[in-house]
Design a protein around this motif. Structure first.
Motif, PDB file in Angstrom:
ATOM      1  N   GLU A  95       7.732   4.710 -14.869  1.00  0.00           N
ATOM      2  CA  GLU A  95       6.690   5.350 -15.687  1.00  0.00           C
ATOM      3  C   GLU A  95       5.543   4.387 -15.992  1.00  0.00           C
ATOM      4  N   ARG A  96       5.855   3.136 -16.112  1.00  0.00           N
ATOM      5  CA  ARG A  96       4.819   2.136 -16.399  1.00  0.00           C
ATOM      6  C   ARG A  96       3.709   2.131 -15.342  1.00  0.00           C
ATOM      7  N   TYR A  97       4.059   2.544 -14.093  1.00  0.00           N
ATOM      8  CA  TYR A  97       3.094   2.482 -12.998  1.00  0.00           C
ATOM      9  C   TYR A  97       2.669   3.857 -12.474  1.00  0.00           C
ATOM     10  N   PHE A  98       3.003   4.911 -13.206  1.00  0.00           N
ATOM     11  CA  PHE A  98       2.595   6.253 -12.777  1.00  0.00           C
ATOM     12  C   PHE A  98       1.081   6.334 -12.543  1.00  0.00           C
ATOM     13  N   MET A 127       2.951  -7.794   5.356  1.00  0.00           N
ATOM     14  CA  MET A 127       2.514  -7.055   4.177  1.00  0.00           C
ATOM     15  C   MET A 127       2.677  -5.537   4.336  1.00  0.00           C
ATOM     16  N   GLY A 128       3.433  -5.104   5.340  1.00  0.00           N
ATOM     17  CA  GLY A 128       3.724  -3.687   5.485  1.00  0.00           C
ATOM     18  C   GLY A 128       2.490  -2.876   5.824  1.00  0.00           C
ATOM     19  N   ALA A 129       2.017  -2.072   4.858  1.00  0.00           N
ATOM     20  CA  ALA A 129       0.793  -1.274   4.989  1.00  0.00           C
ATOM     21  C   ALA A 129       0.916  -0.122   5.983  1.00  0.00           C
ATOM     22  N   ASP A 130       2.112   0.434   6.122  1.00  0.00           N
ATOM     23  CA  ASP A 130       2.288   1.575   7.023  1.00  0.00           C
ATOM     24  C   ASP A 130       2.430   2.868   6.227  1.00  0.00           C
ATOM     25  N   GLU A 131       2.172   3.976   6.896  1.00  0.00           N
ATOM     26  CA  GLU A 131       2.405   5.321   6.368  1.00  0.00           C
ATOM     27  C   GLU A 131       1.909   5.477   4.929  1.00  0.00           C
ATOM     28  N   VAL A 132       0.630   5.218   4.732  1.00  0.00           N
ATOM     29  CA  VAL A 132       0.025   5.374   3.397  1.00  0.00           C
ATOM     30  C   VAL A 132      -0.298   6.854   3.225  1.00  0.00           C
ATOM     31  N   ARG A 133       0.726   7.615   2.876  1.00  0.00           N
ATOM     32  CA  ARG A 133       0.582   9.070   2.784  1.00  0.00           C
ATOM     33  C   ARG A 133      -0.242   9.474   1.559  1.00  0.00           C
ATOM     34  N   GLY A 134      -1.090  10.477   1.762  1.00  0.00           N
ATOM     35  CA  GLY A 134      -1.907  10.990   0.660  1.00  0.00           C
ATOM     36  C   GLY A 134      -3.158  10.197   0.387  1.00  0.00           C
ATOM     37  N   LEU A 135      -3.444   9.187   1.215  1.00  0.00           N
ATOM     38  CA  LEU A 135      -4.619   8.364   0.980  1.00  0.00           C
ATOM     39  C   LEU A 135      -5.885   9.226   1.028  1.00  0.00           C
ATOM     40  N   PHE A 175       0.829  -1.206   0.000  1.00  0.00           N
ATOM     41  CA  PHE A 175       0.000   0.000   0.000  1.00  0.00           C
ATOM     42  C   PHE A 175       0.870   1.265   0.000  1.00  0.00           C
ATOM     43  N   GLY A 176       1.510   1.554   1.111  1.00  0.00           N
ATOM     44  CA  GLY A 176       2.430   2.679   1.198  1.00  0.00           C
ATOM     45  C   GLY A 176       3.859   2.213   0.976  1.00  0.00           C
ATOM     46  N   HIS A 177       4.799   3.175   0.935  1.00  0.00           N
ATOM     47  CA  HIS A 177       6.222   2.879   0.727  1.00  0.00           C
ATOM     48  C   HIS A 177       6.460   2.015  -0.509  1.00  0.00           C
ATOM     49  N   LEU A 178       5.768   2.380  -1.580  1.00  0.00           N
ATOM     50  CA  LEU A 178       5.937   1.658  -2.844  1.00  0.00           C
ATOM     51  C   LEU A 178       6.708   2.492  -3.864  1.00  0.00           C
ATOM     52  N   GLU A 179       7.627   3.324  -3.377  1.00  0.00           N
ATOM     53  CA  GLU A 179       8.405   4.179  -4.269  1.00  0.00           C
ATOM     54  C   GLU A 179       9.186   3.364  -5.306  1.00  0.00           C
ATOM     55  N   PHE A 180       9.708   2.209  -4.874  1.00  0.00           N
ATOM     56  CA  PHE A 180      10.532   1.414  -5.794  1.00  0.00           C
ATOM     57  C   PHE A 180       9.701   0.847  -6.946  1.00  0.00           C
ATOM     58  N   VAL A 181       8.372   0.846  -6.790  1.00  0.00           N
ATOM     59  CA  VAL A 181       7.477   0.395  -7.850  1.00  0.00           C
ATOM     60  C   VAL A 181       6.930   1.590  -8.635  1.00  0.00           C
ATOM     61  N   LEU A 182       6.373   2.536  -7.912  1.00  0.00           N
ATOM     62  CA  LEU A 182       5.666   3.645  -8.546  1.00  0.00           C
ATOM     63  C   LEU A 182       6.589   4.707  -9.134  1.00  0.00           C
ATOM     64  N   VAL A 189      -1.354   9.922  -5.434  1.00  0.00           N
ATOM     65  CA  VAL A 189      -1.103  11.325  -5.769  1.00  0.00           C
ATOM     66  C   VAL A 189      -0.120  11.333  -6.927  1.00  0.00           C
ATOM     67  N   ARG A 190      -0.520  11.925  -8.027  1.00  0.00           N
ATOM     68  CA  ARG A 190       0.256  11.841  -9.267  1.00  0.00           C
ATOM     69  C   ARG A 190       1.707  12.287  -9.086  1.00  0.00           C
ATOM     70  N   ALA A 191       1.925  13.290  -8.227  1.00  0.00           N
ATOM     71  CA  ALA A 191       3.269  13.874  -8.087  1.00  0.00           C
ATOM     72  C   ALA A 191       4.185  13.060  -7.180  1.00  0.00           C
ATOM     73  N   PHE A 192       3.631  12.106  -6.440  1.00  0.00           N
ATOM     74  CA  PHE A 192       4.451  11.372  -5.467  1.00  0.00           C
ATOM     75  C   PHE A 192       4.338   9.860  -5.688  1.00  0.00           C
ATOM     76  N   PRO A 193       5.481   9.152  -5.591  1.00  0.00           N
ATOM     77  CA  PRO A 193       5.471   7.713  -5.873  1.00  0.00           C
ATOM     78  C   PRO A 193       5.318   6.818  -4.643  1.00  0.00           C
ATOM     79  N   ASN A 194       4.842   7.379  -3.518  1.00  0.00           N
ATOM     80  CA  ASN A 194       4.881   6.575  -2.286  1.00  0.00           C
ATOM     81  C   ASN A 194       3.666   5.668  -2.088  1.00  0.00           C
ATOM     82  N   SER A 195       2.467   6.108  -2.446  1.00  0.00           N
ATOM     83  CA  SER A 195       1.261   5.341  -2.099  1.00  0.00           C
ATOM     84  C   SER A 195       0.468   4.917  -3.331  1.00  0.00           C
ATOM     85  N   LEU A 196      -0.162   3.764  -3.191  1.00  0.00           N
ATOM     86  CA  LEU A 196      -0.930   3.147  -4.264  1.00  0.00           C
ATOM     87  C   LEU A 196      -2.378   3.632  -4.243  1.00  0.00           C
ATOM     88  N   ASN A 197      -2.937   3.824  -5.413  1.00  0.00           N
ATOM     89  CA  ASN A 197      -4.364   4.133  -5.529  1.00  0.00           C
ATOM     90  C   ASN A 197      -5.138   2.825  -5.381  1.00  0.00           C
TER      91      ASN A 197
END
Length: 460
Positions: free
Chosen positions: A187-190, A232-240, A177-184, A195-203
């Protein structure tokens, strides 16, 4: 350069000898006090306190084991062959002590893991929490997620064998959920960003989001068929709640961001438990703290996962932790985990681990662990000693793992000898702290000797 290295090794060995001499003198003074107490038990009109001999014996044995480890850095014995279908390794009696290896930056090479796994075991660890991030050898459609320095499948098989050899249970961790910068960041996963400008949290509302993380989880689970736990992590889901999809959902659901979080968390926890029978799920608890026990209970998460209450402060609010335990008990959770920090929790670019800070954090956790008798219907599964490499995927490195080894030694020994014994309230605390400090000094010196010629990081 050779002369400088030789001089460094000579200095380090001298320091080791000095530490050993001090240790021997300390043991001599302890034995002398024990003899005096035995000779005159009636001093000050009451029997003298009984000194636990096991403390001195254990200290000597552990120091000796470290010297042996320094002399034999490679694993001396081949793995014990086990029959197919053998049950996973059992942890020690009581709550498990799990060392967290954060692999997002300066991940240790396998040849370094060969040396530290026996050390972890000798210090009292029961397992290792592997937070893979981009170091897992993802394949197929997920190949893009792999770091250029990622472990190979052969590396992971060797890591698993080393863990079994040293009686360390492996728990994989994959963020969902959160801390997915290494994925987001790709460009394939933008389009899957909250939040479009930040790669930390999943929609969580995009059709491709759940499919992506399920694929990630599946590949890691397949690589760990014997794992009893999955984090499964799920911490600090910023911008949710900030994406248009989320705003639309919130408009139809009374603005309940907590319920939105739970829907995604429950979906993934159910997927993990249904994919392999018997696997139990762990998640960080910070997002749950904002949600009422009634809402959690309604979601069904309490039947699928165990929350990890984490706090890395030197002077943490133990009463506040007790309140959280009560809330999760009310929500229906049958078990919980705690999480401390042995490194990486004090500064985004910390260079040297503050030992006293980390020790005080663990002494606070010991108090909380001792209070668990107040909650007989909720099980404390264990404590995760986190060792963060970075605060986030794109931030600078915290102190490196070898720098944190003395702190880890001190913290593990504190948990091993302090919890459920109440021996930190008076003189016992001084004895245990002295042992931890001496042990840590010897550990750091030995680690310096072992690794002075070794390149140990895959991606500094």
């Amino acid at each position: 350069m050779v002369t400088k290295r030789q001089a460094l090794r000579a200095v380090v060995l001298c320091l080791v000898l000095v530490a050993a001499v001090k240790l021997l003198l300390s043991e001599y003074r302890t034995e002398r006090k024990q003899k005096l107490a035995t000779m005159d038990p009636g001093s000050f009109w009451h029997p003298g306190p009984k000194v636990k001999e096991a403390v001195t014996v254990h200290k000597s044995e552990d120091i000796n084991s470290l010297f042996n480890l320094a002399q034999k850095p490679e694993v001396p014995e081949p793995p014990v062959k086990k029959e197919a279908g053998t049950a996973p390794l059992e942890t020690s009696k009581g709550p498990a002590r799990i060392v967290h290896l954060d692999l997002k930056g300066a991940a240790p090479k396998v040849k370094y893991i060969k040396q530290i796994f026996p050390l972890f075991s000798s210090l009292g660890a029961d397992g290792v929490l592997l937070e893979y991030e981009d170091m897992f050898p993802y394949h197929g459609n997920l190949t893009i997620l792999r770091s250029p320095y990622a472990y190979s499948m052969e590396d992971i098989e060797e890591i698993k064998s080393l863990a079994k050899l040293n009686k360390l249970e492996l728990i994989p961790l994959v963020q969902v959920f959160g801390h997915l910068e290494f994925v987001l960041k790709h460009e394939r996963y933008f389009h899957l960003r909250e939040v479009r400008a930040f790669p930390n949290s999943l929609n969580p509302h995009h059709p491709g989001s759940v499919a992506l993380v399920k694929d990630m989880v599946s590949q890691v689970m397949d690589c760990h068929p014997d794992a009893r736990w999955f984090h499964m992590g799920a911490d600090e889901v910023r911008g949710l709640g900030e994406s248009q999809d989320s705003k639309n959902w919130l408009h139809s659901n009374k603005g309940d961001v907590g319920k939105m979080f739970l829907n995604h968390a429950v979906s993934l926890a159910r997927f993990i438990t249904e994919r392999r029978s018997g696997v139990r799920v762990i998640l960080w608890d910070d997002m749950l703290r904002k949600i009422s026990p009634a809402t959690i209970k309604e979601s069904g998460l309490q039947d699928l996962a165990s929350p990890t209450i984490w706090n890395y402060l030197k002077k943490m609010d133990t009463d506040g932790i007790g309140t959280l335990i009560s809330r999760y008990h009310e929500a229906g959770f049958k078990g919980i985990w705690f999480a401390s920090a042995f490194k990486g929790g004090t500064g985004i670019d910390q260079r040297w681990t503050p030992l006293d800070y980390q020790l005080q954090n663990h002494l606070s956790w010991i108090k909380v662990m001792n209070s668990m008798t107040k909650y007989p219907s909720i099980t404390l599964h264990g404590i995760l000693l986190t060792g963060w490499q970075r605060f986030e995927h794109h931030t600078v490195l915290c102190e490196l793992l070898p720098v944190g080894i003395p702190s880890l030694a001190m913290c593990l020994q504190s948990l091993k000898h302090g919890k459920c014994q109440g021996n930190y309230s008076s003189g016992g605390r001084q004895v245990e702290v002295q042992i931890c400090v001496i042990y840590s000094i010897c550990t750091v010196l030995l680690m310096m000797v072992i690794h002075v010629h070794v390149d140990i990081f895959a991606n500094v």
